[in-house]
Design a protein around this motif. Structure first.
Motif, PDB file in Angstrom:
ATOM      1  N   THR C 130      -5.015  15.223 -13.317  1.00  0.00           N
ATOM      2  CA  THR C 130      -3.730  15.707 -12.773  1.00  0.00           C
ATOM      3  C   THR C 130      -2.547  14.828 -13.194  1.00  0.00           C
ATOM      4  OG1 THR C 130      -4.056  14.453 -10.732  1.00  0.00           O
ATOM      5  CG2 THR C 130      -4.794  16.751 -10.728  1.00  0.00           C
ATOM      6  N   MET C 134       2.200  15.052 -15.201  1.00  0.00           N
ATOM      7  CA  MET C 134       3.171  14.062 -14.732  1.00  0.00           C
ATOM      8  C   MET C 134       3.659  13.203 -15.899  1.00  0.00           C
ATOM      9  SD  MET C 134       3.328  14.864 -11.572  1.00  0.00           S
ATOM     10  CE  MET C 134       4.405  13.570 -10.951  1.00  0.00           C
ATOM     11  N   LYS C 235       5.296   3.254  -4.098  1.00  0.00           N
ATOM     12  CA  LYS C 235       4.689   4.498  -3.624  1.00  0.00           C
ATOM     13  C   LYS C 235       4.199   5.338  -4.806  1.00  0.00           C
ATOM     14  CE  LYS C 235       5.409   8.641  -0.875  1.00  0.00           C
ATOM     15  NZ  LYS C 235       6.344   9.484  -0.105  1.00  0.00           N
ATOM     16  N   PHE C 238       1.009   3.772  -6.320  1.00  0.00           N
ATOM     17  CA  PHE C 238      -0.182   3.994  -5.488  1.00  0.00           C
ATOM     18  C   PHE C 238      -0.597   5.474  -5.485  1.00  0.00           C
ATOM     19  CE2 PHE C 238       0.540  -0.232  -3.516  1.00  0.00           C
ATOM     20  CZ  PHE C 238      -0.760  -0.707  -3.550  1.00  0.00           C
ATOM     21  N   SER C 239       0.231   6.332  -6.005  1.00  0.00           N
ATOM     22  CA  SER C 239      -0.156   7.737  -6.162  1.00  0.00           C
ATOM     23  C   SER C 239      -1.062   7.946  -7.372  1.00  0.00           C
ATOM     24  CB  SER C 239       1.093   8.613  -6.308  1.00  0.00           C
ATOM     25  OG  SER C 239       1.949   8.445  -5.200  1.00  0.00           O
ATOM     26  N   ILE C 240      -1.113   6.960  -8.245  1.00  0.00           N
ATOM     27  CA  ILE C 240      -1.975   7.049  -9.429  1.00  0.00           C
ATOM     28  C   ILE C 240      -3.409   6.717  -9.014  1.00  0.00           C
ATOM     29  CG2 ILE C 240      -2.416   6.113 -11.738  1.00  0.00           C
ATOM     30  CD1 ILE C 240       0.581   5.341 -11.845  1.00  0.00           C
ATOM     31  N   ASN C 241      -4.346   7.458  -9.560  1.00  0.00           N
ATOM     32  CA  ASN C 241      -5.758   7.250  -9.235  1.00  0.00           C
ATOM     33  C   ASN C 241      -6.175   5.807  -9.509  1.00  0.00           C
ATOM     34  OD1 ASN C 241      -5.058   9.952 -10.158  1.00  0.00           O
ATOM     35  ND2 ASN C 241      -7.169  10.476  -9.632  1.00  0.00           N
ATOM     36  N   VAL C 243      -5.493   2.954  -8.207  1.00  0.00           N
ATOM     37  CA  VAL C 243      -4.608   1.798  -8.016  1.00  0.00           C
ATOM     38  C   VAL C 243      -4.925   1.128  -6.682  1.00  0.00           C
ATOM     39  CG1 VAL C 243      -2.220   1.066  -7.641  1.00  0.00           C
ATOM     40  CG2 VAL C 243      -2.790   2.622  -9.520  1.00  0.00           C
ATOM     41  N   ARG C 244      -5.050  -0.187  -6.718  1.00  0.00           N
ATOM     42  CA  ARG C 244      -5.366  -0.972  -5.515  1.00  0.00           C
ATOM     43  C   ARG C 244      -4.273  -1.965  -5.142  1.00  0.00           C
ATOM     44  NH1 ARG C 244     -11.075  -1.929  -4.984  1.00  0.00           N
ATOM     45  NH2 ARG C 244     -12.024   0.077  -4.441  1.00  0.00           N
ATOM     46  N   PHE C 299      -5.633  -1.860 -11.179  1.00  0.00           N
ATOM     47  CA  PHE C 299      -6.557  -0.724 -11.145  1.00  0.00           C
ATOM     48  C   PHE C 299      -7.973  -1.216 -10.876  1.00  0.00           C
ATOM     49  CE2 PHE C 299      -3.993   2.816 -12.769  1.00  0.00           C
ATOM     50  CZ  PHE C 299      -2.879   2.137 -13.233  1.00  0.00           C
ATOM     51  N   TYR C 342       5.484   7.611 -14.221  1.00  0.00           N
ATOM     52  CA  TYR C 342       5.811   7.580 -12.793  1.00  0.00           C
ATOM     53  C   TYR C 342       7.028   6.687 -12.541  1.00  0.00           C
ATOM     54  CZ  TYR C 342       1.470  10.081 -11.538  1.00  0.00           C
ATOM     55  OH  TYR C 342       0.478  11.024 -11.412  1.00  0.00           O
TER      56      TYR C 342
END
Lengths: 362, 362, 362, 362
Positions: C130, C134, C235, C238-241, C243-244, C299, C342
């Motif tokens: 997804t 983007m 924000k 952290f919307s990216i898969n 990410v910690r 990541f 992003y």
């Protein structure tokens, strides 16, 4: 999506109840470095406040405001501007009916069912008293719009069946405050006043219409499809207590009319574009076209009567609700500055939105 | 605050232009695990589509939709649902007038001035064709509302001066689609049809009114002060092309009326609360009161005439704009499913908002 | 507040699932009249796409996009821009494990419990696939920012314990794409590549860090208190898969440090203000200060292993989940254009917000 | 999108400046009919307030709050709740440096450049004093979350290089307030306190880390793709003054680690699902998985030093900025209730969002 906020870039958040300690508003997104005229704010509050004339409620609130943030050395800082108006003349003796009844066409019933617990005193949160800080916020918006030569004015165009027959451009709008009903046509204003006093004697109430005219709006305000200028103005107007209808330009009459009559044809005079007529009310496709924006707002009669009404009490028993309290026979003249305020907030908000992307490359 | 999104928890984002490759919508926040009836969606699209009868434009778009995300094995997943409708019958020969003129009472002028560059073909983004995917999205919302026993229906209550005299509860609403004008009173419908054919022969157009009735809405939808149910319904309605007025309950008539007439007194029958009358239109203080919600939407006449009009071209020179293209004489019957769709989106959105905090402790 | 939209004035709404028909995005609020470079969009998609090198998954998606609205004659119109990317190489054979297991550290479990029904194929909506539309939307944002001389670039600063010791201003950022790991320091890049190939042979995966540098941002972007520039960038990241962690300037090291070391003192050179150091990462009080903005994004390792794992299946029975499918050993190099995209969306959004009220009176 | 509002359904709007008349907040969307514990609010304010111990600033603000709307007879009404905290001990003598200098690593510079006019007194709007009403609002959110058995607690896990080596589940969290540094491991707390007193003697400052643990969050909070739970928590944390980094679960360490180590495998015990480890921090794919949510927040050192600093004054001349005013050597212990408050606001907001659509059909 704060439920109690109006606007998206210029945002006004409302708080307070009719008989609580205070009512107020927080303005967010106000452009910085703007000199604020405090007297102009009080002037608009005075036009809205109860007790201002014989046709309004005798509750006598001075509606003096104070600003506790966001303005430093007389100028806005870009930080939130907080307006506070204390509730002074709250009479608890008036509460008994509200405790016992869901008053007809008031919001008591829906508040009780929705929230399970509500401040019933004087209508609490549902009272039109909550419009006062919005009027103060709108007065600030009007000052900022004035810098861009945008002006907003409203007047009463109908009380009951007594309707002003003249169009807004045939009227002397400097005469709006010359009568207590805020109708700029003095003969019509006198008819309206007499009519209201007659109804007051009978303990009845009456509705009416406020016409709003916005001048100087440049072409291009409004963001289709779902932040259109007319749509946002309408939403704001329906947020005002007792509003039942909103119509732009020729409004419901245009629904009865023909395209060959309603179409506004273009002309260019020098560098300026105009439409020869303005049936559209200054907005096409949801975007301002540079002509005067004009619309009407219909108010239903005040729900509190000085007559007995047979209705169910909170237990569901049919009883007679006796008249009490202090209320307006016709609230429409006091709605004039409210309509102006809500319109100003919306217009300024859409102006800021338009500035964000306009002529980006230049 | 996406400009092209309607709703806040149930959100529909619109995209596409009249003569581009496709138009569509993305639904966000749809409850998961809902079975979707695709035929019901197509049914509503068919009621809106052009070319459906002799009184609508001859542009013949099948308006078949496809859904490319958010539905898996026939059920919603909670992920965004994307609806695509291809534009099939776009005729470039019709563009010459639009390139040369700012057509009267169209949005060409404001789009050009606002954006500096716009897709003029068939009105581009400002075309009412953009309502098609919203109708599909609304059809999904209607299915979800049906689970909660909420139903929405609209009909034509006036075409020009031909107005339906009966109230909505005196009509047989199953007869709405019995006539091409979608007026459920057949004698009135015949008058309307004849009137439209007469005007079509003259190349003129006419406005009208759509009445909308929403049944089964529980008490408590709507969030004062600025997400009131009526305010959001009005905003949605004014987002529809050609809308000039919106009025709830007795609307503008209530402004002419007295409190003693307009007040809706309460009664409790068994455990159920009612109001004996419904002048308020089912909403008080911006919150649904459990009665039928009803409102009217006024549409101005279609701006494209099959008559010559004298107006300025884009250079500002006065010229005669000759008639061309394929257009409706009266768009109001096709607006019926549009009004239903936009109402459904708003009602579902407010229902979701209400669910968020309702009876929190239990 | 659409859940699948990023941004408020420049808004990107995402749709689509990994193995559905297509994935895509709708951009709203893009300034009009902007020439779009389609090749630059494809270039960023190519940097993200699977199958681009030996260290990335062998799923071979071309990730070719098409734009079906909002761009007319090569330029934006201000209407929503819709990007569509078809899913080409979806292999249903890979689904069996996903149907049977809640894969460890994947979102299968939470999607099932939250929605009750979900598209499990290839992770469905939770797939990092997804991010592709983007990236396309971000590539458009980057082009628009370039008009204002704002540039964004990211690189890999750590893979596992192999960390780049140089600061961003000591590196040759034109070398980022010189290695498949996108680390601009070639000796370090080689170590990283070797490490990844070793882990690939073992069927294990590894995490890493992406550093992002934004240059040319003027003073003043970011709206305190709750739309601060750093807060919104965080924000988005952290919307990216996977990410910690996100850290600005000296980040977690600053928590170990002293004020006398961390403070960035000012100097004015000619008319230009600078800070002598940039421990703050170009943002103070949530507002850009004109210095380079820099931050790190951590990541976690890819959750799909090419090793057996003992875990519970959907029935709750402990079983061995065997390796299958096509997956990256280390996704961090492919995350580089995602971070850029992003960041670009956020920076452009805040730039538009700042334009709305900046220098209002002038 | 009010800039000074946090949350979307449960929204807290902040107002006020450090040395203005008052600071405050308006809570919108609070569930109605909730009994509020006022002492619990004051307790959290006391944990944040200045002057509470020898390691905090000597500005002695009692931080007593009053609530002027939205609570009636001790219970919430669903109307906006307005919290006011007066500024009592504002000393104008401390302003001279701020008028003359852009203090290093403070927001004076960016506020001046962004707004053109700002309240410089005590940092004005950029002061961390604005977190006080947010702490009060967060205390209300915590009470409402407690009804659903959700609890939030934070503690100091590092001051400078002195870091707590134990994991949160190895600590006695009832000991957090046993030391002035709010580290629940007493030996470590003593080291931290001594270190802070040493630095205070030198006029220097130091950063640190706050760990936050949220227990009892059900599976399913968080709305992908762009209202993920971790993303919103991170945005809230970065809204707190002096925050430089946020990391969930194993955070930046996970970037150095392998998938075979980091993966959290599932187990089902009775009807309950768990993961055997919790490297993810209780969130997967942006959605809570039912495990404890845990994350770290890194704070940079306080920017105001009790040492001279050489920097440019507002004219751009290099000068020595002498120490003055009343400031913390280490603000991290006072940040503990702030982190709790902001986390509570976000968790409650996402809980309300989840309630809106959860199990819609049932």
């Amino acid at each position: 999506m704060s439920f109690n906020s109006l606007g998206t870039l210029f945002t006004v958040t409302s708080f307070g109840e009719s008989h609580g300690e205070a009512i107020g508003a927080v303005i967010d997104g106000c452009p910085a470095n703007m000199v604020i005229d405090f007297e102009a704010i009080q002037h608009q509050l005075n036009r809205r406040r109860p007790g201002q004339s014989g046709i309004s409620t005798s509750r006598n609130e001075p509606d003096e405001f104070k600003i506790i943030s966001g303005i430093f050395e007389g100028k806005t800082t870009g930080a939130p501007i907080t307006i506070i108006i204390e509730n002074k003349e709250a009479r608890s003796a008036d509460y008994e009916n509200i405790k016992k009844f869901y008053r007809p066409s008031h919001a008591d019933f829906v508040y009780d069912k929705k929230y399970g617990h509500y401040d019933y005193r004087g209508g609490g949160r549902s009272s039109a008293r909550t419009t006062a800080p919005m009027v103060a916020a709108g007065a600030i918006a009007m000052q900022i719009l004035a810098i861009k030569n945008i002006s907003i004015c409203s007047y009463v165009s109908a009380i009951g069946a007594i309707a002003l027959m003249k169009n807004f451009d045939e009227l002397n709008l400097s005469q709006i405050d010359a009568s207590s009903v805020r109708c700029p046509d003095i003969p019509t204003a006198l008819l309206m006043e007499n009519y209201i006093y007659d109804l007051k004697a009978k303990g009845d109430t009456v509705g009416g219409v406020v016409k709003c005219v916005v001048r100087g709006v440049p072409v291009g305000l409004g963001e289709p499809l779902f932040e259109k200028l007319n749509a946002n103005l309408a939403k704001a107007m329906f947020s005002i207590n007792a509003v039942r209808g909103v119509a732009f330009g020729d409004g419901f009459e245009s629904a009865q009319s023909l395209g060959s009559i309603q179409n506004d044809v273009f002309e260019k005079i020098g560098a300026e574009w105009h439409t020869k007529t303005n049936h559209s009310g200054g907005i096409q496709g949801g975007i301002s076209n540079g002509m005067d924006i004009h619309f009407e707002v219909a108010f239903k009669p005040v729900a509190t009567l000085m007559q007995p009404q047979t209705t169910a009490d909170k237990n569901g028993d049919q009883q007679v609700l006796e008249a009490s309290g202090r209320h307006d026979t016709c609230v429409v003249p006091r709605a004039v500055p409210i309509v102006e305020a809500y319109a100003a907030i919306i217009i300024l908000n859409q102006l800021l939105i338009q500035r964000a992307s306009k002529e980006f490359a230049s």
